[in-house]
Write an enzyme that holds these catalytic residues in place. Sequence first.
Site, PDB file in Angstrom:
ATOM      1  N   HIS A 278       0.820  -1.218   0.000  1.00  0.00           N
ATOM      2  CA  HIS A 278       0.000   0.000   0.000  1.00  0.00           C
ATOM      3  C   HIS A 278       0.859   1.277   0.000  1.00  0.00           C
ATOM      4  O   HIS A 278       0.676   2.165  -0.831  1.00  0.00           O
ATOM      5  CB  HIS A 278      -0.929   0.041   1.217  1.00  0.00           C
ATOM      6  CG  HIS A 278      -1.864  -1.125   1.327  1.00  0.00           C
ATOM      7  ND1 HIS A 278      -2.342  -1.789   0.228  1.00  0.00           N
ATOM      8  CD2 HIS A 278      -2.423  -1.747   2.402  1.00  0.00           C
ATOM      9  CE1 HIS A 278      -3.153  -2.766   0.631  1.00  0.00           C
ATOM     10  NE2 HIS A 278      -3.214  -2.765   1.948  1.00  0.00           N
ATOM     11  N   ARG A 398      -4.740  13.935   2.902  1.00  0.00           N
ATOM     12  CA  ARG A 398      -5.344  13.003   3.863  1.00  0.00           C
ATOM     13  C   ARG A 398      -6.162  11.976   3.083  1.00  0.00           C
ATOM     14  O   ARG A 398      -7.188  12.296   2.510  1.00  0.00           O
ATOM     15  CB  ARG A 398      -6.218  13.809   4.821  1.00  0.00           C
ATOM     16  CG  ARG A 398      -7.147  12.980   5.698  1.00  0.00           C
ATOM     17  CD  ARG A 398      -6.433  12.246   6.811  1.00  0.00           C
ATOM     18  NE  ARG A 398      -6.009  13.125   7.878  1.00  0.00           N
ATOM     19  CZ  ARG A 398      -6.744  13.389   8.969  1.00  0.00           C
ATOM     20  NH1 ARG A 398      -7.921  12.838   9.123  1.00  0.00           N
ATOM     21  NH2 ARG A 398      -6.287  14.188   9.903  1.00  0.00           N
TER      22      ARG A 398
HETATM   23  C1  BG6 Z   1      -5.263  -4.466   4.471  1.00  0.00           C
HETATM   24  C2  BG6 Z   1      -4.397  -4.953   5.586  1.00  0.00           C
HETATM   25  O1  BG6 Z   1      -4.627  -4.682   3.239  1.00  0.00           O
HETATM   26  O2  BG6 Z   1      -5.491  -3.068   4.642  1.00  0.00           O
HETATM   27  C3  BG6 Z   1      -5.034  -4.659   6.936  1.00  0.00           C
HETATM   28  O3  BG6 Z   1      -4.224  -6.357   5.447  1.00  0.00           O
HETATM   29  C4  BG6 Z   1      -5.396  -3.195   7.047  1.00  0.00           C
HETATM   30  O4  BG6 Z   1      -4.149  -5.020   7.991  1.00  0.00           O
HETATM   31  C5  BG6 Z   1      -6.178  -2.742   5.830  1.00  0.00           C
HETATM   32  O5  BG6 Z   1      -6.184  -3.040   8.225  1.00  0.00           O
HETATM   33  C6  BG6 Z   1      -6.361  -1.237   5.855  1.00  0.00           C
HETATM   34  O6  BG6 Z   1      -7.213  -0.856   4.818  1.00  0.00           O
HETATM   35  P1  BG6 Z   1      -7.988   0.533   4.905  1.00  0.00           P
HETATM   36  O7  BG6 Z   1      -8.653   0.658   3.580  1.00  0.00           O
HETATM   37  O8  BG6 Z   1      -8.938   0.414   6.051  1.00  0.00           O
HETATM   38  O9  BG6 Z   1      -6.953   1.574   5.163  1.00  0.00           O
END
Ligand code: BG6
Length: 519
Positions: A278, A398
């Site tokens: 991410h 943000r």
């Molecule tokens: C997922 C992770 O890919 O993304 C999780 O495995 C995390 O650990 C999640 O909580 C967070 O996603 P978002 O969209 O809530 O920021």
Amino acid sequence: MGSSGASTEGRLSFRSGSFSDGAALDFVPETGCLSIVVLGASGDLAKKKTFPALFNLYRQGFLQPNEVHIFGYARTKISDAELRDRIRGHLVPEKAASSDLSEAVSNFLQSIKYVSGSYESEDGFRQLDKEICEHEISKNSQEGSSRRLFYLALPPSVYPIVCKMIRHCCMNKSDLGGWTRVIVEKPFGKDLGSAEELSAHLGELFDEQQLYRIDHYLGKELVQNLLVLRFANRFFLPLWNRDNIDNIQIVFREDFGTEGRGGYFDEYGIIRDIIQNHLLQVLCLVAMEKPVSLKPEHIRDEKVKVLQSVLPINMEEVVLGQYEGYKADPTVSDNSNTPTFATAVLHIHNERWEGVPFILKAGKALNSRKAEIRVQFKGVPGDIFKCKNHGRNEFVIRLQPSEAMYMKLIVKKPGLQMSTIQSELDLSYGQRYQGVTIPEAYERLILDTIRGDQQHFVRRDELKVAWEIFTPMLHRIDDGELKPIPYKPGSRGPEEADELLAKAGYVQTHGYIWIPPTL
Ligand code: BG6
């Protein structure tokens, strides 16, 4: 892929880059039967993300009831009705429930059929293929009209076998034409070696054009805005470089721990779970050069280039943490060395970014939940207003919650005195775009897959370089050579991380805090 596959990607009706004049999508809608298969249909991801995203697409008319059929596949032996009951409660947030929606929910659920079968044996997949064929025939399929989308909401251990089954049992309809596409979820392997092995395996079964490696951060509204912001605004063009920017932070914080997912998380840790995918994807969009055009391949080419320019990570510029109490989870090993927090400084060795630290930070069980990009500018030369006392110009994007962009800047304090204060130019989406619903990341990405647009999906070579960057560090953690520092749940994480931040050049502004405007 093998020449006998059912892919006829040449027939895609995706016509141009994703943006036409006026920045609207330019697709010729395809017609004909569309089968969406959710593998792992009884699992958490499917319930919480995949089916709700499909429902939203259905509700907004992107999935036509006379064309689409949804299939759930999993090992659990349940009926269609039982699957529908499991999903129902997740489709509409409580506060949005209405009678119109409840009719839409019932209609949507009626379009779901469940097939139970094992992931390892052909019987279940043959049965699945039979059900899909019946549906295709019932819709009077014609040449080019068999479109099959397989969504793997599954543990990564079964990807290889499931992909093989799809290839062998569910892709024999070349006589009907159309396409087959497969969406895979991270984790794509655990390190460079295992990821390459998985890629090679999938590469034998499918063309790269058939594989959609989903990273849901690429479906977030403000992440999708990054290229527009950077390349459509004169403001940013001359400033976005080492001459003006001091440091960039990309931050992910969650205020809850790994409860309920300890088993998975303990095997992967925060770097594999958040940073290597991410946050690194966000870094690519922040740091890449302008693509030749908006064609998916041109964009992904630039992302790969910037990743290739990332220098090996220096362990002196890494802080790992593990929150106290993490190991109390019975699914986590008692002597786990898995980090639940990490800050790592990356350096990009190119003309634009030499000397600008990119600080990637992610943590679970911290004091707040947010994801943001903070671009901190250098101080003003010849500072006659003593701006230093107020902190630096900072541009903050943000991503969530309360999507916004704001620019911290120094202004004259209103009043008779000539004194200065820090303030902000604020584009808060909730306020500026009232009444606009921001789509969920999964919704967008599934729609992109149906349209055959791979722009927001990770290409095989991108994935490889991403693993190259993090694998040496991950191996040292796995071997117990690098140890996480304990931190209190509900804190900012280990103090050492703040020290590293300061060392990298980040200047924290004291006494100023941006508050999202209330409506
Ligand atoms: C997922 C992770 O890919 O993304 C999780 O495995 C995390 O650990 C999640 O909580 C967070 O996603 P978002 O969209 O809530 O920021």
